[in-house]
Design an enzyme around this catalytic site. Structure first.
Site, mmCIF file in Angstrom:
data_model
loop_
_atom_site.group_PDB
_atom_site.id
_atom_site.type_symbol
_atom_site.label_atom_id
_atom_site.label_comp_id
_atom_site.label_asym_id
_atom_site.label_seq_id
_atom_site.Cartn_x
_atom_site.Cartn_y
_atom_site.Cartn_z
ATOM 1 N N ASN A 113 5.054 -21.711 5.486
ATOM 2 C CA ASN A 113 4.426 -20.437 5.146
ATOM 3 C C ASN A 113 2.945 -20.621 5.442
ATOM 4 O O ASN A 113 2.303 -21.466 4.819
ATOM 5 C CB ASN A 113 4.670 -20.151 3.655
ATOM 6 C CG ASN A 113 3.843 -18.997 3.135
ATOM 7 O OD1 ASN A 113 3.494 -18.092 3.895
ATOM 8 N ND2 ASN A 113 3.532 -19.019 1.861
ATOM 9 N N GLY A 114 2.419 -19.882 6.397
ATOM 10 C CA GLY A 114 1.008 -20.055 6.743
ATOM 11 C C GLY A 114 0.804 -19.869 8.226
ATOM 12 O O GLY A 114 1.663 -19.313 8.921
ATOM 13 N N TRP A 119 8.252 -13.490 7.472
ATOM 14 C CA TRP A 119 7.464 -12.306 7.805
ATOM 15 C C TRP A 119 6.658 -12.720 9.031
ATOM 16 O O TRP A 119 5.755 -13.548 8.923
ATOM 17 C CB TRP A 119 6.563 -11.911 6.640
ATOM 18 C CG TRP A 119 5.828 -10.636 6.860
ATOM 19 C CD1 TRP A 119 6.263 -9.376 6.586
ATOM 20 C CD2 TRP A 119 4.511 -10.475 7.381
ATOM 21 N NE1 TRP A 119 5.310 -8.466 6.914
ATOM 22 C CE2 TRP A 119 4.225 -9.109 7.402
ATOM 23 C CE3 TRP A 119 3.549 -11.378 7.847
ATOM 24 C CZ2 TRP A 119 3.010 -8.605 7.875
ATOM 25 C CZ3 TRP A 119 2.349 -10.882 8.320
ATOM 26 C CH2 TRP A 119 2.098 -9.499 8.318
ATOM 27 N N GLU A 178 3.176 3.472 2.376
ATOM 28 C CA GLU A 178 3.908 2.201 2.357
ATOM 29 C C GLU A 178 5.412 2.389 2.386
ATOM 30 O O GLU A 178 6.107 1.684 3.110
ATOM 31 C CB GLU A 178 3.606 1.435 1.057
ATOM 32 C CG GLU A 178 2.315 0.701 1.027
ATOM 33 C CD GLU A 178 2.201 -0.124 -0.238
ATOM 34 O OE1 GLU A 178 2.074 -1.347 -0.120
ATOM 35 O OE2 GLU A 178 2.248 0.437 -1.346
ATOM 36 N N LYS A 196 0.736 4.547 -1.647
ATOM 37 C CA LYS A 196 2.153 4.453 -2.040
ATOM 38 C C LYS A 196 3.016 5.226 -1.048
ATOM 39 O O LYS A 196 4.040 4.741 -0.607
ATOM 40 C CB LYS A 196 2.387 5.014 -3.456
ATOM 41 C CG LYS A 196 1.873 4.198 -4.607
ATOM 42 C CD LYS A 196 2.660 2.951 -4.920
ATOM 43 C CE LYS A 196 2.182 1.762 -4.152
ATOM 44 N NZ LYS A 196 1.128 0.970 -4.645
ATOM 45 N N HIS A 213 -15.866 18.229 4.141
ATOM 46 C CA HIS A 213 -16.705 17.580 5.159
ATOM 47 C C HIS A 213 -15.874 16.981 6.292
ATOM 48 O O HIS A 213 -16.371 16.130 7.024
ATOM 49 C CB HIS A 213 -17.573 16.496 4.504
ATOM 50 C CG HIS A 213 -18.494 17.041 3.457
ATOM 51 N ND1 HIS A 213 -19.613 17.792 3.774
ATOM 52 C CD2 HIS A 213 -18.441 16.990 2.109
ATOM 53 C CE1 HIS A 213 -20.214 18.164 2.652
ATOM 54 N NE2 HIS A 213 -19.521 17.692 1.627
ATOM 55 N N GLU A 239 -4.625 5.547 -4.181
ATOM 56 C CA GLU A 239 -3.398 4.820 -4.506
ATOM 57 C C GLU A 239 -2.157 5.670 -4.201
ATOM 58 O O GLU A 239 -1.165 5.161 -3.678
ATOM 59 C CB GLU A 239 -3.439 4.383 -5.982
ATOM 60 C CG GLU A 239 -2.211 3.681 -6.492
ATOM 61 C CD GLU A 239 -1.883 2.366 -5.789
ATOM 62 O OE1 GLU A 239 -2.681 1.900 -4.954
ATOM 63 O OE2 GLU A 239 -0.797 1.826 -6.053
ATOM 64 N N LYS A 280 5.123 -8.601 0.166
ATOM 65 C CA LYS A 280 4.458 -8.372 -1.120
ATOM 66 C C LYS A 280 3.226 -9.243 -1.280
ATOM 67 O O LYS A 280 2.206 -8.818 -1.796
ATOM 68 C CB LYS A 280 5.443 -8.643 -2.256
ATOM 69 C CG LYS A 280 4.801 -8.422 -3.619
ATOM 70 C CD LYS A 280 5.705 -7.664 -4.531
ATOM 71 C CE LYS A 280 5.006 -7.239 -5.799
ATOM 72 N NZ LYS A 280 4.352 -5.935 -5.659
ATOM 73 N N ARG A 329 8.660 -11.684 -0.184
ATOM 74 C CA ARG A 329 7.540 -12.262 0.564
ATOM 75 C C ARG A 329 7.688 -12.047 2.074
ATOM 76 O O ARG A 329 6.749 -12.302 2.837
ATOM 77 C CB ARG A 329 7.448 -13.758 0.288
ATOM 78 C CG ARG A 329 7.238 -14.099 -1.155
ATOM 79 C CD ARG A 329 7.256 -15.590 -1.342
ATOM 80 N NE ARG A 329 6.108 -16.220 -0.733
ATOM 81 C CZ ARG A 329 4.957 -16.429 -1.334
ATOM 82 N NH1 ARG A 329 4.798 -16.062 -2.576
ATOM 83 N NH2 ARG A 329 3.961 -16.987 -0.713
ATOM 84 N N CYS A 366 6.181 -14.997 3.919
ATOM 85 C CA CYS A 366 7.223 -16.000 4.084
ATOM 86 C C CYS A 366 7.458 -16.697 2.752
ATOM 87 O O CYS A 366 6.537 -16.889 1.961
ATOM 88 C CB CYS A 366 6.900 -17.068 5.119
ATOM 89 S SG CYS A 366 6.555 -16.414 6.739
HETATM 90 O O1 M6R Z 1 -1.012 -9.674 -5.002
HETATM 91 P P1 M6R Z 1 -2.226 -8.825 -4.744
HETATM 92 O O2 M6R Z 1 -2.499 -7.858 -5.841
HETATM 93 O O3 M6R Z 1 -3.438 -9.653 -4.423
HETATM 94 O O4 M6R Z 1 -1.864 -7.998 -3.453
HETATM 95 C C1 M6R Z 1 -2.818 -7.182 -2.837
HETATM 96 C C2 M6R Z 1 -2.161 -6.245 -1.837
HETATM 97 O O5 M6R Z 1 -1.544 -6.969 -0.828
HETATM 98 C C3 M6R Z 1 -1.127 -5.339 -2.508
HETATM 99 O O6 M6R Z 1 -1.696 -4.613 -3.546
HETATM 100 C C4 M6R Z 1 -0.524 -4.364 -1.492
HETATM 101 O O7 M6R Z 1 -1.476 -3.430 -1.075
HETATM 102 C C5 M6R Z 1 0.718 -3.704 -2.077
HETATM 103 N N1 M6R Z 1 1.706 -3.567 -1.070
HETATM 104 C C6 M6R Z 1 0.444 -2.382 -2.690
HETATM 105 O O8 M6R Z 1 1.558 -1.674 -3.053
#
Ligand code: M6R
Length: 618
Positions: A100-101, A74, A498, A495, A514, A491, A613, A27, A2
């Site tokens: 936000n929270g 969000w 996501e 990606k 395994h 990673e 994000k 956000r 948010c």
């Molecule tokens: O702002 P941060 O690096 O602490 O965020 C951590 C994760 O939320 C962030 O890396 C998330 O996994 C991303 N969507 C990755 O692309």
């Protein structure tokens, strides 16, 4: 999650608020809303969907109001509906609130307020707090003893009764020149402009109006009255504000000629890497140096163990940094998910250094892990891109990434910048121990070559796009790599998940046999990442195992890791480099592969479904 923005000044509030809100869309973006206050009272508009839906709605009935609050959501409590979108309005129409929270004890408060005649129209915890403020406002006298006003005092009193985390902004229908903000656990920044005051979750939303900002601390409340503001603790103690000047180029956050922020940020990696290294090598070019560590070389030599804590992509960066520090500095390292560490009460050696990694510097789990480590008396450092962020301010010292704003929800340039800083930290710690001058100097040369090598790899983007088109309809992928390529496999899988919503798993290549090998079929391609000549023959064996089961092979390999003819279905070759920086180079093709697969599937790359994000709730 948010984003919130508040404005009180002499200009039309709506345009300023919505411009700020668009910059906070990363956000959260399932719904948004705006409340403005003028002589006609509080006027609230909300829409499900992106900020552009809200923009279209407010254009139909323009307002002349000079103050207001807005929110991009969000969802945490309650589904994605207009009723649940913020701002909320108290049932007596007096108070409007964006938050936000999470208010954890909203249920008993809601029952209490219902018994007092307050009515609820949404399922949210925010509406509960909004009505609690209204309840105190109705009881409050006009001139409270703390020097505030009836409105500010009612916010303060309500907050005494809530448990949870919040960054909030509130308006009162009776107070045409007042706005109140408060924070506890979720970020809130005050912008001090010319004849105007702003509140926002993030500086990006207010820097186009003013570079002068005050970062509120947990437990602080800001009361804005016209052109003035006061900051106090929730216990009414005055706080002397520190006004910081933000050095932020607004154009850095613009998309330019790129189709998506993610692609722009992938292409910005050479510059982001240069910025992470700028001025950070010793004069003799054999080690790194960092200005803000606040730990002496003598203290660092006493460290027996390093604990790395982070979430998501930053956690993958930690896995790579673990590998680098153990290899070059020979210090044992453990990597923890911040969300687990904060509750695990893990025993730590007394000479442990805790290092957290976070792009935003606001991730609540990482912040909580940092605070827990500090509470136990450990020295804490942070690698973060969030200048002035809560994590930057709470840690004992740290290293800024200087990667520039990362807007795409899927982290790209922030990740590789964390890797380059990790390699420099490993070099620095190594040179404080047993790494020789020559080994250090070779590493410095290797690090300095990285931006140009990355430039060469992004030039292959059209080739990678062509590969992506072949695999667009697959529903499962494996990403496999050994040693320092294992975090890159993780990673790559993250990606793809996501932004394409394709199921993908990252594994150490040799672990495949395994279990995950059972997934291999014509419909489950494997992305192998091979850059280490020492283990390449073993990885080739794993590739053959996939091939024997009719699995397709996409191979990302360095020039010197040659493959048997005909093994790869598709291949991306990256330049040879110093092993400490190989993960950075290997990551670029998997970022591009995921990006183009998502684009070809028609996915909203910069704003993938369900994701935000910056995750500032538990
Ligand atoms: O702002 P941060 O690096 O602490 O965020 C951590 C994760 O939320 C962030 O890396 C998330 O996994 C991303 N969507 C990755 O692309």
């Amino acid at each position: 999650m948010c984003g919130i923005v508040g404005y009180l000044g002499k200009q039309n509030a709506t345009g300023i608020l919505l411009e700020g809100l668009k910059r906070l869309e990363y956000r959260g973006y399932d719904s948004s809303g705006l409340a403005v206050l003028d002589s006609g009272g509080l006027e609230v508009t909300k829409r499900v969907g992106r900020v552009k839906e809200l923009l279209a709605a407010v254009k139909k009935s323009p307002s002349q109001a000079k103050m207001g609050i807005c929110h991009t959501r969000w969802a945490t409590h309650g589904g994605v509906t207009e009723e649940n979108a913020h701002p909320h309005l108290s049932s007596d129409g007096k108070i409007s609130l964006v938050l936000n929270g999470v208010i954890e004890n909203y249920n008993p408060i809601r029952k209490f307020l219902t018994s007092k005649g307050y009515t609820f129209y949404s399922e949210t915890d925010t509406e509960v707090l909004c009505n609690l403020i209204a309840y105190h406002y109705a009881k409050e006298i006009d001139s409270p003893s703390d020097g505030g006003t009836r409105f500010s005092q009612s916010v303060r009193k309500a907050l005494h009764h809530v448990e949870g985390t919040y960054g909030l902004a509130a308006l009162c229908a009776d107070c045409p020149d007042e706005m109140v903000g408060a924070r506890h656990g979720s970020p809130l920044i005050l912008g001090v402009g010319n004849d105007e005051m702003l509140l926002a979750s993030d500086v990006s939303a207010l820097v186009s109006r003013t570079p002068n900002v005050v970062y509120l601390n947990d437990g602080e409340l800001v009361h804005i009255r016209g052109n003035n503001f006061t900051i106090s603790t929730h216990e009414s103690e005055d706080v002397q504000p520190v006004i910081n000047t933000v050095d932020w180029d607004v154009s850095e956050g613009e998309i330019g000629d790129f189709d998506h922020f993610m692609l722009k940020e992938i292409f910005e990696q050479p510059e982001a890497l240069e910025n992470a290294m700028r001025g950070r090598f010793s004069q003799d070019q054999s080690t790194a140096k960092f200005g803000g560590l606040n730990v002496t070389p003598q203290e660092l030599r006493q460290i027996d163990r390093i604990l790395l804590c982070a979430c998501g992509t930053a956690w993958h960066a930690c896995l790579t940094i673990e590998f680098l520090i153990e290899k070059y500095a020979r210090i044992p390292v453990e990597v923890e998910y911040a969300s687990e560490f904060r509750y695990r009460n893990a025993p730590l050696d007394k000479n442990t250094l805790v290092l957290v990694v976070s792009q935003s510097g606001e991730t609540i789990d990482t912040l909580a892990a940092l605070k827990e480590s500090k509470r136990k008396g450990y020295t804490t450092l942070a690698i973060t891109n969030g200048v002035g962020s809560t994590i930057a301010r709470e840690s004992d010292g740290g290293i800024y990434q200087h990667a520039g704003p990362e807007i795409g929800v899927a982290s790209t340039k922030a990740f590789t910048s964390q890797l380059v800083i990790g390699a420099m930290l490993a070099l620095y710690l190594g040179r404080l121990r047993d790494l020789s001058f020559n080994e250090g100097a070779e590493m410095v040369i290797g690090l300095k070559e990285v931006p140009d090598l990355v430039r060469k790899i992004v030039q292959q983007s059209e080739h990678i796009h062509t590969i992506a088109k072949k695999y667009v309809h697959k529903q499962d992928f494996l990403f496999l790599g050994r040693l320092s390529m294992f975090p890159i496999a993780l990673e790559g899988a993250l990606k793809l998940k996501e932004i394409s919503y394709i199921h993908a798993e990252g594994y150490p290549a040799a672990e495949m046999k395994h279990g995950p090998i059972a997934l291999i079929s014509e419909d489950c391609p494997s992305v192998f990442i091979a850059t280490e000549p020492d283990t390449v023959s073993k990885v080739i064996s794993n590739m053959q195992e996939v091939k024997a089961r009719k699995g397709q092979l996409i191979i990302v390999r360095s020039e010197s890791c040659e493959m048997p003819d005909g093994l790869a279905d598709d291949e991306v070759v990256i330049p040879d480099c110093h092993p400490a920086v190989a993960p950075i180079l290997a990551c670029i093709p998997v970022q591009l592969l995921s990006y183009y697969i998502a684009v070809e599937r028609g996915c909203d790359v910069d704003k993938p479904r369900n994701l935000a994000k910056s995750v500032t709730v538990e």
